[in-house]
Design an enzyme around this catalytic site. Structure first.
Site, PDB file in Angstrom:
ATOM      1  N   ASP A 236       0.913  -1.151  -0.041  1.00 24.90           N
ATOM      2  CA  ASP A 236      -0.026  -0.080  -0.106  1.00 24.90           C
ATOM      3  C   ASP A 236       0.872   1.418   0.086  1.00 24.90           C
ATOM      4  OD1 ASP A 236      -1.690   2.255   0.577  1.00 24.90           O
ATOM      5  OD2 ASP A 236      -3.023   0.679   1.882  1.00 24.90           O
ATOM      6  N   GLY A 262      -1.409  -4.422  -2.864  1.00 23.71           N
ATOM      7  CA  GLY A 262      -1.562  -3.305  -2.695  1.00 23.71           C
ATOM      8  C   GLY A 262      -2.535  -2.679  -1.852  1.00 23.71           C
ATOM      9  N   HIS A 263      -3.204  -1.496  -1.891  1.00 23.55           N
ATOM     10  CA  HIS A 263      -4.098  -0.945  -1.021  1.00 23.55           C
ATOM     11  C   HIS A 263      -5.402  -1.740  -1.324  1.00 23.55           C
ATOM     12  CE1 HIS A 263      -5.677   2.515   0.943  1.00 23.55           C
ATOM     13  NE2 HIS A 263      -6.883   2.687   0.010  1.00 23.55           N
ATOM     14  N   PHE A 264      -5.904  -1.959  -2.459  1.00 23.49           N
ATOM     15  CA  PHE A 264      -7.190  -2.855  -2.401  1.00 23.49           C
ATOM     16  C   PHE A 264      -6.839  -4.188  -2.525  1.00 23.49           C
ATOM     17  CE2 PHE A 264      -8.588   1.105  -4.222  1.00 23.49           C
ATOM     18  CZ  PHE A 264      -9.864   1.414  -3.838  1.00 23.49           C
TER      19      PHE A 264
END
Length: 486
Positions: A236, A262-264
């Site tokens: 992230d 990552g973030h999602f």
């Protein structure tokens, strides 16, 4: 093959037409799914397909996101988002759920948790930061944008365009081919709607208010220690791995899983994360009976509580003058050690009630018991602002000493710096009447009686006991006085 049906609905919350998705059996454990930026409830579509046959999954869109429609004069701040989600939860009648927090869902959800700790059966934290070390330099740069800072709005508008939206999905992933383009394409569609970028600018300029509340929310975690599952994409760009690990300072028993994405994180690692969620929620369902020490169990009210708790399968230890000295912390410690909670129904001369309250606050931590339900009186409730029943000239003299002692006990609890998670429960000031449990009652934190449409405050002993055991089971009204009535 059990493929869940997902319903797509709206509900009005103070003029905001909130869109939400819902699936799962009505009597299954509920999960409230709180989405992040710049997405909406559609980010949980695959999770709902994966788990919707087993659990009740509910995912709303915030104002300014997705399909939710807000009035033109709506004020976009994190406080207002939380207000709407709070109203949404109330409108759906949710009173206990596991809260899934992702990104913006963290500050929205923890505002909810501090307002209604009794709602939270558990936490699933996915890249929802609550710690200073969980902010990357990129995140700190964005948080520095706030009202009055030159160029702040222009800085925010740069992240509302398609390349950045796409980058939030694909950045930090191991295999970008596993990230469906639908998410970022749909997010950008909503961002490009009239008025949406202005709403996002307002929220971005308000983000610093969340960082200011990090200490409060960390304290909430320490005070309430909710069962917690942490799943985190370590790639992230905004909230690095250190933010995930920081939760363990306040929740050392939390379950932490890091993923090379990552973030999602759900986009790439749903097959790994969904079983973790299922195991976590199933673990919450295996609730062992509580061991409850009931002081004064031979009395009317404490005895009713003991019977109600025993009827629900909890293990009861009845304590009285022959088994302990409620005014001696050492005696309290020895009597309650090994229990999960203590219910105290104390009555007697020579300030026995306030002395007992003080001894309980000292003795329970020595015994390793952190939950106290103190059965208090209704005399300390107020019939007008600042006007307590116990202080009125018409208060029955035969009950005056006890009422004053109970009032002093409440003041002791409220003034204490203690790890004990106490609750002080007051019946109606006059009409606590004999009667069986119906299970239908109202309970509210506060200093005024609950009244019906005729202005009367009344409850049966059976329902009063029911309210007390419900509060113990739900972990509600911690460090609060609450009262009950029909």
């Amino acid at each position: 093959m059990n493929t869940p049906r997902v319903a797509h609905r709206y509900v009005d919350v103070d003029g905001v037409r909130v869109f939400y998705r819902q699936t799962g059996p009505a009597d299954a454990p509920a999960l409230l799914l709180l989405h992040g930026f710049p997405s909406a409830s559609h980010q949980f579509r695959r999770l709902m397909d994966a788990l919707g046959d087993r659990y009740r999954l509910i995912a709303p869109d915030y104002p300014g996101f997705g399909l939710t429609e807000a009035p033109e004069d709506f004020t976009y701040s994190f406080d207002r988002l939380a207000d709407v989600v709070e109203g949404f939860v109330t409108a759906l009648g949710l009173d206990r759920f596991v809260m899934y927090t992702f990104d913006f869902g963290g500050p929205v959800g923890f505002r909810l948790a501090t307002r209604h700790p009794e709602w939270i059966a558990g936490l699933i934290v996915q890249n929802a930061n609550l710690y200073e070390e969980g902010l990357s330099d990129l995140a700190r740069g964005m948080i520095a944008n706030r009202p009055g800072v030159e160029g702040a709005e222009a800085n925010v508008r740069q992240i509302l365009e398609l390349p950045v939206t796409r980058g939030q999905y694909e950045g930090g992933t191991t295999d970008v081919e596993l990230v469906a383009p639908d998410g970022w394409i749909l997010d950008q569609h909503f961002l490009d709607l009239p008025g949406r970028k202005e709403a996002q600018v307002d929220l971005a300029l308000d983000y610093h208010s969340n960082v200011a509340r990090y200490p409060e929310w960390q304290q909430w975690l320490r005070d309430h220690r909710p069962p917690t599952l942490i799943v985190w994409g370590r790639g992230d760009a905004f909230f690095p791995e250190a933010g995930a690990r920081a939760y363990l300072r306040d929740l050392p028993e939390a379950e932490l899983h890091l993923f090379d994405t990552g973030h999602f994180a759900l986009e790439e690692n749903l097959p790994e994360i969904a079983p973790l969620i299922a195991d976590f929620v199933d673990g919450l369902r295996k609730d062992a009976p509580m061991k409850i020490a009931v002081i004064g169990a031979a009395g009317n009210l404490a005895g009713a509580v003991a019977r109600e708790a025993a009827a629900r399968g909890h293990l009861i230890t009845a304590l009285g003058r022959d088994t302990m000295d409620v005014t001696d912390p050492a005696s309290v410690k020895d009597a309650v050690a090994g229990h999960d909670a203590v219910v105290a129904g104390i009555k007697g001369p020579d300030r026995l009630v306030p002395r007992g309250a003080q001894a309980l606050l000292e003795g329970l931590p020595l015994a390793g018991v952190n939950r106290l339900m103190f059965i208090g009186g209704g005399g300390s409730l107020e019939y007008a602002p600042g006007q307590r029943y116990v202080d009125s000239p018409n208060f029955p003299p035969e009950y005056l000493e006890t009422a004053r002692d109970q009032t002093e006990a409440l003041e002791i609890l409220r003034g204490a710096e203690t790890p004990v998670e106490w609750s002080y429960v007051s019946p109606p000031p006059m009409h606590l009447v004999p009667g069986e449990k119906t299970g239908v009652y109202r309970a509210e934190a506060g200093d005024t009686p609950i009244t019906d449409e005729n202005g009367e405050s009344r409850i049966s002993v059976g329902d009063y006991a029911c309210a007390i055991v419900d509060a113990l089971e739900k972990g509600s009204f911690v460090r609060e006085r609450f009262t009950t009535a029909y």
